[in-house]
Design a protein around this motif. Structure first.
Motif, PDB file in Angstrom:
ATOM      1  N   GLY A 151     -29.995 -25.430   0.486  1.00 39.31           N
ATOM      2  CA  GLY A 151     -30.736 -25.018  -0.700  1.00 39.31           C
ATOM      3  C   GLY A 151     -31.064 -23.544  -0.691  1.00 39.31           C
ATOM      4  O   GLY A 151     -31.777 -23.062  -1.572  1.00 39.31           O
ATOM      5  N   THR A 152     -30.567 -22.797   0.303  1.00 39.58           N
ATOM      6  CA  THR A 152     -30.772 -21.353   0.382  1.00 39.58           C
ATOM      7  C   THR A 152     -29.439 -20.697   0.703  1.00 39.58           C
ATOM      8  O   THR A 152     -28.502 -21.346   1.180  1.00 39.58           O
ATOM      9  N   TRP A 153     -29.357 -19.379   0.468  1.00 35.28           N
ATOM     10  CA  TRP A 153     -28.124 -18.675   0.773  1.00 35.28           C
ATOM     11  C   TRP A 153     -27.964 -18.471   2.267  1.00 35.28           C
ATOM     12  O   TRP A 153     -26.884 -18.651   2.810  1.00 35.28           O
ATOM     13  N   LEU A 198     -30.255  -9.740  -1.657  1.00 34.78           N
ATOM     14  CA  LEU A 198     -30.230 -10.890  -0.759  1.00 34.78           C
ATOM     15  C   LEU A 198     -31.457 -10.856   0.142  1.00 34.78           C
ATOM     16  O   LEU A 198     -31.726  -9.846   0.805  1.00 34.78           O
ATOM     17  N   LEU A 199     -32.217 -11.927   0.165  1.00 36.56           N
ATOM     18  CA  LEU A 199     -33.395 -12.050   1.021  1.00 36.56           C
ATOM     19  C   LEU A 199     -33.201 -13.275   1.904  1.00 36.56           C
ATOM     20  O   LEU A 199     -33.173 -14.404   1.407  1.00 36.56           O
ATOM     21  N   CYS A 200     -33.044 -13.053   3.192  1.00 35.55           N
ATOM     22  CA  CYS A 200     -32.852 -14.131   4.162  1.00 35.55           C
ATOM     23  C   CYS A 200     -34.081 -14.235   5.048  1.00 35.55           C
ATOM     24  O   CYS A 200     -34.601 -13.211   5.518  1.00 35.55           O
ATOM     25  N   ARG A 201     -34.523 -15.460   5.283  1.00 34.37           N
ATOM     26  CA  ARG A 201     -35.683 -15.701   6.149  1.00 34.37           C
ATOM     27  C   ARG A 201     -35.231 -16.527   7.348  1.00 34.37           C
ATOM     28  O   ARG A 201     -34.599 -17.566   7.192  1.00 34.37           O
ATOM     29  N   TYR A 202     -35.611 -16.051   8.534  1.00 32.86           N
ATOM     30  CA  TYR A 202     -35.265 -16.725   9.778  1.00 32.86           C
ATOM     31  C   TYR A 202     -36.564 -17.087  10.497  1.00 32.86           C
ATOM     32  O   TYR A 202     -37.336 -16.202  10.884  1.00 32.86           O
ATOM     33  N   ARG A 203     -36.782 -18.385  10.662  1.00 26.28           N
ATOM     34  CA  ARG A 203     -38.027 -18.887  11.259  1.00 26.28           C
ATOM     35  C   ARG A 203     -37.765 -19.333  12.694  1.00 26.28           C
ATOM     36  O   ARG A 203     -36.872 -20.152  12.951  1.00 26.28           O
ATOM     37  N   LEU A 208     -38.550 -13.628  10.517  1.00 25.23           N
ATOM     38  CA  LEU A 208     -37.803 -12.407  10.265  1.00 25.23           C
ATOM     39  C   LEU A 208     -37.304 -12.454   8.827  1.00 25.23           C
ATOM     40  O   LEU A 208     -36.655 -13.422   8.424  1.00 25.23           O
ATOM     41  N   GLN A 209     -37.608 -11.417   8.066  1.00 25.00           N
ATOM     42  CA  GLN A 209     -37.187 -11.334   6.669  1.00 25.00           C
ATOM     43  C   GLN A 209     -36.200 -10.176   6.526  1.00 25.00           C
ATOM     44  O   GLN A 209     -36.582  -9.023   6.675  1.00 25.00           O
ATOM     45  N   LEU A 210     -34.959 -10.531   6.264  1.00 24.55           N
ATOM     46  CA  LEU A 210     -33.896  -9.542   6.114  1.00 24.55           C
ATOM     47  C   LEU A 210     -33.576  -9.387   4.642  1.00 24.55           C
ATOM     48  O   LEU A 210     -33.260 -10.362   3.966  1.00 24.55           O
ATOM     49  N   LYS A 211     -33.669  -8.168   4.137  1.00 18.86           N
ATOM     50  CA  LYS A 211     -33.423  -7.898   2.726  1.00 18.86           C
ATOM     51  C   LYS A 211     -32.328  -6.858   2.604  1.00 18.86           C
ATOM     52  O   LYS A 211     -32.384  -5.802   3.225  1.00 18.86           O
ATOM     53  N   VAL A 215     -45.492  -1.865   0.793  1.00 18.79           N
ATOM     54  CA  VAL A 215     -44.337  -1.825  -0.097  1.00 18.79           C
ATOM     55  C   VAL A 215     -43.820  -3.233  -0.255  1.00 18.79           C
ATOM     56  O   VAL A 215     -43.526  -3.911   0.721  1.00 18.79           O
ATOM     57  N   ARG A 216     -43.698  -3.694  -1.468  1.00 22.13           N
ATOM     58  CA  ARG A 216     -43.297  -5.081  -1.720  1.00 22.13           C
ATOM     59  C   ARG A 216     -41.842  -5.302  -1.340  1.00 22.13           C
ATOM     60  O   ARG A 216     -41.022  -4.402  -1.387  1.00 22.13           O
ATOM     61  N   LEU A 217     -41.521  -6.572  -1.006  1.00 19.61           N
ATOM     62  CA  LEU A 217     -40.179  -6.904  -0.549  1.00 19.61           C
ATOM     63  C   LEU A 217     -39.137  -6.779  -1.639  1.00 19.61           C
ATOM     64  O   LEU A 217     -37.967  -6.631  -1.356  1.00 19.61           O
ATOM     65  N   ASN A 218     -39.523  -6.883  -2.914  1.00 20.29           N
ATOM     66  CA  ASN A 218     -38.524  -6.875  -3.964  1.00 20.29           C
ATOM     67  C   ASN A 218     -38.102  -5.464  -4.364  1.00 20.29           C
ATOM     68  O   ASN A 218     -37.352  -5.298  -5.295  1.00 20.29           O
TER      69      ASN A 218
END
Length: 607
Positions: free
Chosen positions: A272-274, A307-312, A392-395, A345-348
């Protein structure tokens, strides 16, 4: 004119024939009796085809087909009472046609024994019959447009799978098995999809099975959202056609791309995510690689521009997460500056960066962007969580042309690698103490917080968070001793939804609130050295009243000063007007005397 009918006639039959032409390369034709002249009535002819290998292709070229009445091609039960053509695959009826067309559907059989049966009724309009091409499916051709069911051995390269392009009988199921090496996973995404279906149970659709679980069912463009990654080393794709079709691609056309990726031990893709992944405590640590597979950057349909990827990283209860980041390569054209890694600074915003946070995103542990970590280091950057989860949030900004060329010319681009560990509780570790502090305003007018009570050198990174609950009107940082690296050594104060970040070079800091608040939070992050912090705050109402008196007295003094200044200005203005008036009077008097003397002289001269 009657063409020579190929094949060998079966003795003691009216029109049955045996064809041996499939033993040779190329294709041959199966004609109706008397073709291209009209065929006789009634007739029941069978044409026997035998191929040395499984798989026979009937039709698919520009042939003439005119059997029975009708202005178009019909199939199935609609041809029961009319002249028709039947095709048997290994003794099983797979297709029945009647009517007319200039493009006969391509029919692919699974066995080597094929029977084409032609039936004409006692009465009907004159028809020319048919001439169909027949050939065997080449064994070396791994094209799923020819074969409805196939097995793919998936490697590291990106491969494609297209929808079948031939006749499908009602209730057809085309199965494609994807198999890779043990210990690897299969990454799959839809490259394109065109359909006329409405997603009902009678419409064509594609299913993706992971073992005994169906993880995706696609029937319209709205179903194309995210890729999927298998849990094991196998996937199965099933194309289902409930009603059948003359040409499967005309009903539902799809193209799927897939490849093999790293072992499941490196993390589990979040369906359900990229690109989101989770690292669960099935292992206590190991290497990790973010944005894997890299082929996701080839921008399939509906890929987001940003692209916003989250790694938990989720550790067992009571454990903490320790992260070593030793390799992070961003696009070199997108430079890095300090504002990019500012937590405010916002992530978007359109900046490429990697942000490391606690489970609560407001607690920032660090940030990396292009130019900071561009190669492998002998001393990797280390991050340590306070709780049992790190995120970890990779944008990244996605430019399809740039990404496509970059990934080919620079294989190490967009590589983010390191190691993670789930650390058990350490009795010698510097503990934070209780995270919530409550103050009784009736007995404490001024309170303070001192950490640690005894100076101690930090052997591993720590992250502490405290919540102060009191009637607070003023906050002051009395002492702050931290290492020089502000990315991993800082004090963060959150009060009234405002966040203040202080580092080793911050001067004495204090803030007076316009209105008292009943709580504020502060977070201490330290990776080395001997951290030391002393915070005090005021919560006495009498102090607030005294401050109000001081404010009133200050206002009164300012009012008096303003009145005195006003009086002085008025007096100066009066004096200035008086002096100007004296000068004007003197000048007027002198001019009057001069005119008088002039008149007197003229009068004397006259006499």
């Amino acid at each position: 004119m009657i063409l020579v009918t190929p094949g060998k006639k079966v003795p003691f039959t009216e029109c049955d024939r045996i064809y041996n032409c499939l033993e040779y390369p190329g294709y041959c034709q199966v004609n109706s009796p008397s073709y291209p002249g009209v065929y006789l009535r009634p007739m029941n002819c069978s044409f026997f085809l035998k191929s040395p290998e499984p798989g026979v292709i009937v039709g698919g070229r520009y042939e003439l087909f005119e059997v029975g009445g009708g202005l178009r091609l019909f199939a199935g039960a609609a041809c029961d009472l009319d002249d028709h053509l039947e095709i048997y695959d290994g003794g099983e009826l797979v297709a029945k046609f009647c009517g007319r067309t200039k493009r006969f559907p391509r029919i692919v059989t699974k066995t080597r024994d094929v029977i084409i049966r032609f039936v004409s009724t006692h009465a009907g309009p004159p028809s020319k019959g048919f001439a169909l091409s027949v050939e065997r499916s080449p064994p070396h051709l791994a094209d799923n447009q020819i074969r409805c069911s196939q097995t793919f051995k998936v490697g590291s390269s990106v491969e494609s799978l297209k929808s079948p392009h031939h006749w499908l009988a009602p209730k057809s199921h085309c199965s494609y098995h994807l198999v890779t090496k043990p210990g690897k996973q299969i990454w799959l995404a839809f490259k394109s999809l065109r359909t006329r279906s409405s997603c009902s149970e009678f419409d064509d659709h594609v299913q993706v099975w992971d073992g005994l679980e169906m993880i995706l069912s696609v029937c319209r463009n709205s179903s194309l959202t995210y890729p999927v990654v298998s849990k094991s080393n196998q996937l199965k794709i099933v194309y289902v056609s409930p009603t059948g079709t003359f040409d499967a691609s005309s009903r539902l056309f799809f193209q799927i791309k897939f490849t093999a990726v790293n072992s499941i031990e490196t993390g589990q893709h979040v369906n359900g995510t990229w690109c989101d992944m989770e690292f669960r405590p099935h292992r206590l640590g190991g290497p990790f690689s973010l944005l894997n597979p890299k082929e996701i950057l080839l921008a399939p349909p509906k890929m987001p521009k940003v692209l916003l990827c989250r790694y938990r990283f989720i550790a067992p209860e009571g454990h903490t997460v320790r992260l070593h980041l030793n390799h992070a390569v961003f696009e070199p054209l997108f430079k890095c500056n300090n504002a990019i890694c500012d937590p405010n600074v916002r992530l978007n915003t359109s900046y490429d960066r990697l942000i490391i946070t606690e489970k609560i995103e407001s607690i920032h542990l660090g940030c990396e962007c292009g130019g900071r970590v561009s190669e492998k280091h002998q001393h990797p950057l280390i991050y340590h969580s306070r709780g049992s989860e790190m995120v970890l949030q990779l944008k990244l900004r996605l430019n399809p042309d740039l990404l496509d060329s970059s990934t080919k010319n620079s294989p190490e681009l967009y590589q983010f690698q390191g190691r993670y560990q789930f650390m058990p509780p350490d009795p010698e570790h510097l503990h934070c103490g209780h995270g919530k502090i409550m103050v009784d305003n009736a007995t404490n007018s001024v309170s303070f917080f001192h950490f640690p009570t005894v100076d101690k050198y930090v052997s591993s990174p720590i992250l502490c968070q405290w919540n102060i609950q009191a009637n607070i009107s003023k906050i002051r940082i009395e002492k702050l001793n931290l290492a020089k690296d502000c990315r991993t050594n800082f004090l963060q104060v959150k009060v009234s939804d405002q966040i203040h970040k202080l580092c080793h070079d911050s001067k004495s800091w204090n803030v007076t609130l316009e209105e008292p608040v009943d709580t504020f939070e502060f977070t201490l992050m330290a990776s080395k050295g001997a951290p030391h912090v002393l915070i005090d705050w005021s919560s006495d109402e009498r102090e607030s009243e005294l401050e109000e008196c001081y404010d009133l007295l200050t206002l009164a003094l300012l009012t008096i000063c303003a009145a005195i200044v006003t009086m002085c200005l008025v007096l100066m203005a009066v004096m200035l007007v008086w002096r100007v008036r004296g000068k004007v009077w003197t000048i007027w008097r002198r001019k009057s005397e001069q005119r008088y003397n002039t008149v007197t002289v003229r009068h004397s001269t006259f006499w």
